[in-house]
Design a protein around this motif. Structure first.
Motif, mmCIF file in Angstrom:
data_model
loop_
_atom_site.group_PDB
_atom_site.id
_atom_site.type_symbol
_atom_site.label_atom_id
_atom_site.label_comp_id
_atom_site.label_asym_id
_atom_site.label_seq_id
_atom_site.Cartn_x
_atom_site.Cartn_y
_atom_site.Cartn_z
ATOM 1 N N ARG A 108 10.173 -29.533 25.533
ATOM 2 C CA ARG A 108 10.313 -30.174 24.235
ATOM 3 C C ARG A 108 8.945 -30.657 23.769
ATOM 4 O O ARG A 108 8.183 -31.239 24.533
ATOM 5 C CB ARG A 108 11.278 -31.351 24.313
ATOM 6 C CG ARG A 108 12.676 -30.957 24.739
ATOM 7 C CD ARG A 108 13.603 -32.139 24.720
ATOM 8 N NE ARG A 108 14.798 -31.843 25.499
ATOM 9 C CZ ARG A 108 15.597 -32.756 26.014
ATOM 10 N NH1 ARG A 108 15.341 -34.038 25.823
ATOM 11 N NH2 ARG A 108 16.652 -32.405 26.726
ATOM 12 N N GLU B 129 7.165 -33.280 21.935
ATOM 13 C CA GLU B 129 7.356 -34.656 21.485
ATOM 14 C C GLU B 129 6.011 -35.374 21.457
ATOM 15 O O GLU B 129 5.233 -35.266 22.396
ATOM 16 C CB GLU B 129 8.309 -35.402 22.434
ATOM 17 C CG GLU B 129 9.700 -34.806 22.509
ATOM 18 C CD GLU B 129 10.570 -35.465 23.582
ATOM 19 O OE1 GLU B 129 10.047 -36.287 24.358
ATOM 20 O OE2 GLU B 129 11.756 -35.126 23.636
ATOM 21 N N ASP B 130 5.751 -36.084 20.393
ATOM 22 C CA ASP B 130 4.512 -36.858 20.258
ATOM 23 C C ASP B 130 3.270 -35.988 20.459
ATOM 24 O O ASP B 130 2.282 -36.417 21.066
ATOM 25 C CB ASP B 130 4.489 -38.035 21.246
ATOM 26 C CG ASP B 130 5.683 -38.960 21.093
ATOM 27 O OD1 ASP B 130 6.132 -39.133 19.938
ATOM 28 O OD2 ASP B 130 6.162 -39.501 22.105
ATOM 29 N N GLY B 131 3.334 -34.763 19.985
ATOM 30 C CA GLY B 131 2.195 -33.870 20.081
ATOM 31 C C GLY B 131 1.941 -33.306 21.477
ATOM 32 O O GLY B 131 0.898 -32.715 21.726
ATOM 33 N N ARG B 132 2.886 -33.509 22.389
ATOM 34 C CA ARG B 132 2.730 -33.022 23.762
ATOM 35 C C ARG B 132 3.999 -32.301 24.200
ATOM 36 O O ARG B 132 5.073 -32.540 23.666
ATOM 37 C CB ARG B 132 2.493 -34.197 24.720
ATOM 38 C CG ARG B 132 1.198 -34.915 24.445
ATOM 39 C CD ARG B 132 0.967 -36.117 25.347
ATOM 40 N NE ARG B 132 1.194 -35.803 26.734
ATOM 41 C CZ ARG B 132 1.636 -36.689 27.625
ATOM 42 N NH1 ARG B 132 1.909 -37.920 27.252
ATOM 43 N NH2 ARG B 132 1.815 -36.348 28.871
ATOM 44 N N LYS C 271 6.841 -31.926 26.830
ATOM 45 C CA LYS C 271 7.503 -32.689 27.886
ATOM 46 C C LYS C 271 8.558 -31.790 28.524
ATOM 47 O O LYS C 271 9.216 -31.016 27.842
ATOM 48 C CB LYS C 271 8.121 -33.965 27.331
ATOM 49 C CG LYS C 271 7.063 -34.926 26.831
ATOM 50 C CD LYS C 271 7.613 -36.278 26.516
ATOM 51 C CE LYS C 271 6.491 -37.196 26.051
ATOM 52 N NZ LYS C 271 6.979 -38.504 25.718
#
Length: 153
Positions: A112, A114-117, A119
């Protein structure tokens, strides 16, 4: 010298019984503790299998980024196994190899963004234990622990 040997005596029956009782108490304490240690090590091995799946998904993602611009968002244990990203896992509780057929695509890694990273969320279903979220979705790879093991459904 013969006189010294005659003066030495063996252990009395009471002394032997006392030793046997003490050994019995030590065994009664030690056996359950060893059983707990073995069970905990199996739990830790199960979590290590989930971490191995996450690492295999990371390797898959990186290799696909080099070849293509797209990355699959869900990788099953079967895909990781057939792609050569992971070796066959051994279930620590049953001592059996975890084949793709036995898994029936119940174990997976979700990627996924998420927050530019990226995961990684892992779900691992064994014959007797499961390491998945309560909603059947994966558990964040950094949160994987023996505390989240549940009986398999």
């Amino acid at each position: 010298m013969g006189r010294l040997l005659k003066q030495q005596r063996g252990m009395t029956l009471m002394e032997l019984l006392a030793v046997i009782v003490i050994l019995g108490i030590v065994a009664a304490i030690a056996i359950p503790l060893v059983g707990n240690i073995i069970e905990k090590s199996k739990d830790q091995a199960f979590v290590a299998n989930a971490v191995a799946m996450k690492e295999a998904a990371t390797l898959h993602k990186r290799s696909y980024e080099v070849v293509t611009d797209s990355v699959k968002e869900k990788l099953t244990y079967e895909e990781l196994l057939q792609g050569g990203y992971i070796d066959t896992i051994l279930d620590p509780f049953t001592k059996e190899e975890w084949t793709a057929k036995k898994d029936d695509q119940k174990s997976f890694v979700d990627l996924r963004f998420e927050d530019g990273r990226v995961k990684y969320y892992v779900c691992l279903n064994g014959a007797t234990k499961s390491l998945c979220g309560p909603d059947g979705k994966g558990i964040l790879s950094t949160d994987l622990s023996v505390d989240q093991l549940l009986p398999s459904k």
